[in-house]
Design a protein around this motif. Structure first.
Motif, short mmCIF file in Angstrom:
data_model
loop_
_atom_site.label_atom_id
_atom_site.label_comp_id
_atom_site.label_asym_id
_atom_site.label_seq_id
_atom_site.Cartn_x
_atom_site.Cartn_y
_atom_site.Cartn_z
N GLU A 104 5.32 15.50 16.50
CA GLU A 104 4.75 15.56 15.16
C GLU A 104 3.39 14.88 15.13
OE1 GLU A 104 6.32 13.61 11.20
OE2 GLU A 104 7.64 15.31 11.76
N GLU A 105 3.26 13.81 15.92
CA GLU A 105 1.99 13.08 15.98
C GLU A 105 0.86 14.01 16.43
OE1 GLU A 105 0.33 8.98 18.07
OE2 GLU A 105 1.72 10.27 19.15
N ALA A 106 1.14 14.83 17.46
CA ALA A 106 0.12 15.77 17.96
C ALA A 106 -0.26 16.76 16.86
CB ALA A 106 0.65 16.52 19.18
N ALA A 107 0.74 17.22 16.10
CA ALA A 107 0.48 18.18 15.02
C ALA A 107 -0.37 17.54 13.92
CB ALA A 107 1.80 18.69 14.45
N ILE A 108 -0.09 16.29 13.61
CA ILE A 108 -0.86 15.59 12.56
C ILE A 108 -2.31 15.45 13.00
CG2 ILE A 108 -1.15 13.36 11.36
CD1 ILE A 108 1.96 13.14 11.42
N THR A 109 -2.51 15.04 14.26
CA THR A 109 -3.88 14.92 14.79
C THR A 109 -4.60 16.26 14.70
OG1 THR A 109 -3.02 13.32 16.39
CG2 THR A 109 -5.23 14.15 16.79
N MET A 110 -3.89 17.32 15.04
CA MET A 110 -4.51 18.66 15.03
C MET A 110 -4.90 19.07 13.61
SD MET A 110 -2.94 22.13 16.69
CE MET A 110 -3.46 23.77 16.14
N VAL A 111 -3.98 18.88 12.65
CA VAL A 111 -4.27 19.26 11.25
C VAL A 111 -5.43 18.42 10.71
CG1 VAL A 111 -3.37 19.19 8.88
CG2 VAL A 111 -2.00 20.21 10.70
N ASN A 112 -5.41 17.12 11.00
CA ASN A 112 -6.50 16.26 10.52
C ASN A 112 -7.84 16.69 11.10
OD1 ASN A 112 -4.71 14.82 9.04
ND2 ASN A 112 -4.60 13.07 10.42
N TYR A 113 -7.83 17.02 12.38
CA TYR A 113 -9.08 17.42 13.03
C TYR A 113 -9.62 18.71 12.43
CZ TYR A 113 -12.51 18.93 16.37
OH TYR A 113 -13.68 19.36 16.93
N TYR A 114 -8.73 19.71 12.33
CA TYR A 114 -9.21 21.01 11.85
C TYR A 114 -9.43 21.02 10.34
CZ TYR A 114 -8.49 23.12 16.44
OH TYR A 114 -8.58 23.44 17.76
N SER A 115 -9.00 19.96 9.62
CA SER A 115 -9.35 19.92 8.21
C SER A 115 -10.79 19.42 8.06
CB SER A 115 -8.39 19.02 7.43
OG SER A 115 -8.57 17.68 7.82
N ALA A 116 -11.28 18.73 9.09
CA ALA A 116 -12.67 18.28 9.06
C ALA A 116 -13.60 19.33 9.66
CB ALA A 116 -12.80 16.97 9.82
N VAL A 117 -13.11 20.05 10.65
CA VAL A 117 -13.94 21.04 11.35
C VAL A 117 -13.21 22.38 11.30
CG1 VAL A 117 -15.00 21.63 13.55
CG2 VAL A 117 -14.73 19.24 12.92
N THR A 118 -13.69 23.30 10.48
CA THR A 118 -12.97 24.57 10.32
C THR A 118 -12.86 25.29 11.66
OG1 THR A 118 -13.94 24.76 8.14
CG2 THR A 118 -12.90 26.73 9.01
N PRO A 119 -11.63 25.61 12.12
CA PRO A 119 -11.51 26.33 13.39
C PRO A 119 -11.90 27.80 13.22
CG PRO A 119 -9.35 25.99 12.41
CD PRO A 119 -10.34 25.32 11.50
N HIS A 120 -12.51 28.37 14.25
CA HIS A 120 -12.88 29.79 14.24
C HIS A 120 -12.28 30.46 15.46
CE1 HIS A 120 -15.81 28.38 11.34
NE2 HIS A 120 -16.17 29.61 11.08
N LEU A 121 -11.76 31.66 15.28
CA LEU A 121 -11.39 32.51 16.41
C LEU A 121 -12.15 33.81 16.25
CD1 LEU A 121 -7.53 32.05 16.97
CD2 LEU A 121 -9.39 31.24 18.40
N ARG A 122 -12.83 34.21 17.32
CA ARG A 122 -13.63 35.46 17.27
C ARG A 122 -14.55 35.47 16.06
NH1 ARG A 122 -10.60 39.94 20.71
NH2 ARG A 122 -9.30 38.54 21.91
N ASN A 123 -15.21 34.33 15.84
CA ASN A 123 -16.19 34.18 14.76
C ASN A 123 -15.62 34.29 13.36
OD1 ASN A 123 -18.30 33.75 16.53
ND2 ASN A 123 -18.57 35.95 16.86
N GLN A 124 -14.30 34.19 13.22
CA GLN A 124 -13.70 34.20 11.88
C GLN A 124 -13.05 32.86 11.60
OE1 GLN A 124 -10.88 37.16 10.73
NE2 GLN A 124 -11.96 38.81 11.54
N PRO A 125 -13.26 32.29 10.38
CA PRO A 125 -12.56 31.04 10.07
C PRO A 125 -11.06 31.31 9.92
CG PRO A 125 -13.76 31.84 8.16
CD PRO A 125 -14.10 32.77 9.29
#
Length: 537
Positions: A104-125
């Motif tokens: 769960e800790e890894a998931a929390i880190t991931m959500v927190n990170y991507y809430s600050a930096v919008t993830p993109h795949l193939r140039n789509q948010p």
């Protein structure tokens, strides 16, 4: 329960309106005891366990708005920097996926990170939120392909053993031994920066970490992807290529390392998954491979960069020479050569009560020379901003999308317009359109200006310059506190009292202070210059 229930959106700090769109919300009172998700329209999978309606953290993440053609590997790569990925379920018909991490800790880190930096795949948010489910139970026979990809990626991550014949990507590239590449640059006549490498290698997948160092008088780098397949593709495409015309030749091998340990984020090393790392105090890091230095630069997208004159990239990578490198080398931009790309940005979700063309000019002017601003007459929470060139618009978009301005998270995208039209003569548009083409406040007019080297993401710490001798620390603290924020720290530069660092409580407060006080008249014909700093006090 029949049919499909979409996961309930939870409060990732990203503006609830955006996350809730497209989600089916059940009322908090409905007691759901199981959930059926249909993958590809026919494979049903039962999920057991009560649905948590309070948006509590979970090691299972729900990913939405995926591009149609996205692969399992790309989705898994989103999670890899944060820890082991233990399961995946793709819902291709719905453009969604569920990703399960080991903790769960890894998931929390991931959500927190991507809430600050919008993830993109193939140039789509894309959008990531906690799932209602505490674990992902999938029918492995129906989910075979995803499981094969997962096993392959995990094996490469943990064992560094070559795998063959496993379908790791759509193009069935046999995975490489390691997601880490060792890069040596020959004939380095122009400076090559960490940001240049990031831009070039990002064409082949998400770059997670980079360490640069000099060994045997040669500039070298270690660069880690989320997926060994990306490393393989980058090596195939780039090995032996020149970054600039007839110089800076890339020599690329797989590293024996499978994971890089980055201690500092600065201009020598960067961990794009850990924007919280310190920049180091100018002291060498414990690891001699990392000479710690200045910039704390956390943009996931890397700096878009202007072309070095006479060095058109044989790699066909647009603008693949860093503006910072060009400036550092003291070279002048070629007159009349426009950097490609769209110069006009569309900014939306603005606070229409507060925003003015001048405030947008000041904020976006940190990343380029704003030519024109038009707040849309029929939609006053949106504006078009024309920058001097495509690099500047890209830079402003990378750094300002998702930041808070006047209390609202703004969205910045490239506009389809090529220019911003001025209103016809004699037409009153209530001051919503402004031409800044001849503004004396442009920061980047002078070729080779030091400002090119001092472009940083919005930060709570501001760099102040052009302070007259009569102005004391207390005056500046009061001035900045009057913008509505809290001044946490202040420090004059030791050698030069014309400059200082001032830290606000939050990035949002610092953005507000910059908008209000850049070019503020301090008397004695001194106009205060304010920009974001890479340092902390």
């Amino acid at each position: 329960m029949d049919g499909i229930v979409t996961d309930v959106a939870v409060g990732v700090k990203r503006g609830s309106d955006e996350l809730l769109s497209g989600s089916v919300l059940s009322s908090p009172n409905s007691n759901m005891s199981s959930m059926v998700v249909t993958a590809n329209g026919n494979d049903s999978k039962k999920f057991k366990g009560e649905d948590k309606m309070d948006g509590a953290p979970s090691r299972v993440l729900h990913i939405r708005k995926l591009p149609g053609e996205v692969t399992e590997t790309e989705v898994i790569a989103l999670g890899l920097p944060f820890g082991k990925v233990t399961n995946i379920l793709m819902l291709k018909g719905k453009n969604q996926a569920f990703l399960e991490l080991a903790t769960e800790e890894a998931a929390i880190t991931m959500v927190n990170y991507y809430s600050a930096v919008t993830p993109h795949l193939r140039n789509q948010p894309i959008y990531i939120q906690y799932s209602n489910h505490k674990e992902l139970k999938t029918d492995n026979t129906l989910n075979q392909r995803a499981q094969a990809v997962l096993q392959a990626v995990t094996a490469v991550q943990t064992a560094n053993t070559p795998l063959s014949g496993t379908a790791v990507s759509e193009s069935a590239v046999t995975p490489a031994q390691s997601p880490v590449l060792r890069i040596i640059i020959d004939n380095m006549y122009y400076p090559v920066t960490l940001d240049v490498l990031h831009q070039i290698f990002s064409k082949f997948g998400a770059v997670l970490k980079i360490i640069t160092f000099t060994k045997n008088n040669q500039f070298q780098a270690l660069l880690q992807y989320g997926d060994p397949v990306n490393a393989q593709q980058a090596k195939l495409a780039l090995d032996g290529q020149n970054i600039y015309n007839a110089c800076c030749t890339l020599r690329i091998d797989f590293s024996k390392l499978v994971n890089l340990n980055v201690k500092y984020n600065n201009d020598k090393s960067r961990d794009y998954t850990r924007p919280d790392l310190p920049s180091g105090d100018g002291q060498p890091a414990l690891d001699p491979a990392i000479a710690a230095a200045f910039a704390k630069e956390t943009s996931l997208l890397g700096l878009p960069v202007a072309a070095v004159p006479g060095a058109l990239s044989p790699l066909a990578i647009p603008n693949a020479a860093a503006a910072a490198a060009a400036a550092a080398a003291g070279r002048v931009g070629m007159p009349g050569v426009s950097a490609g790309g769209n110069t006009v940005l569309l900014v939306s979700n603005l606070n229409e009560e507060m925003v003015t063309p001048q405030s947008l000019f000041t904020l976006f002017g940190v990343y380029g020379d704003v030519q024109r601003v038009k707040i849309l007459y029929n939609k006053k929470d949106s504006a078009l901003i024309q920058m001097a060139d495509g690099n500047q618009s890209q830079l402003a978009m990378n750094h300002l999308n998702g930041q808070k301005m006047y209390g609202k998270i703004i969205r910045v995208t490239l506009s389809k317009h090529q220019t911003v039209q001025l209103p016809r003569e004699g037409l009153d548009d209530q001051g919503l359109t402004k031409d800044f083409g001849n503004s004396p406040l442009h920061r980047f007019k002078k070729p080779g200006s030091k400002n090119f080297q001092n472009i940083f993401p919005p930060s709570a710490t501001l760099h102040l310059s052009n302070i007259p001798p009569s102005v004391a620390e207390e005056d500046l603290r009061t001035l900045f506190a009057n913008t509505g924020g809290t001044v946490k720290a202040f420090k004059f530069f030791q050698r030069d009292h014309k400059m200082a660092l001032l830290q606000m409580a939050t990035v949002e407060e610092a953005i507000q202070a910059l908008i209000d006080l850049h070019n503020y008249n301090l008397g004695e014909n001194h106009h205060l210059r304010v920009s974001f700093s890479k340092s902390t006090i």
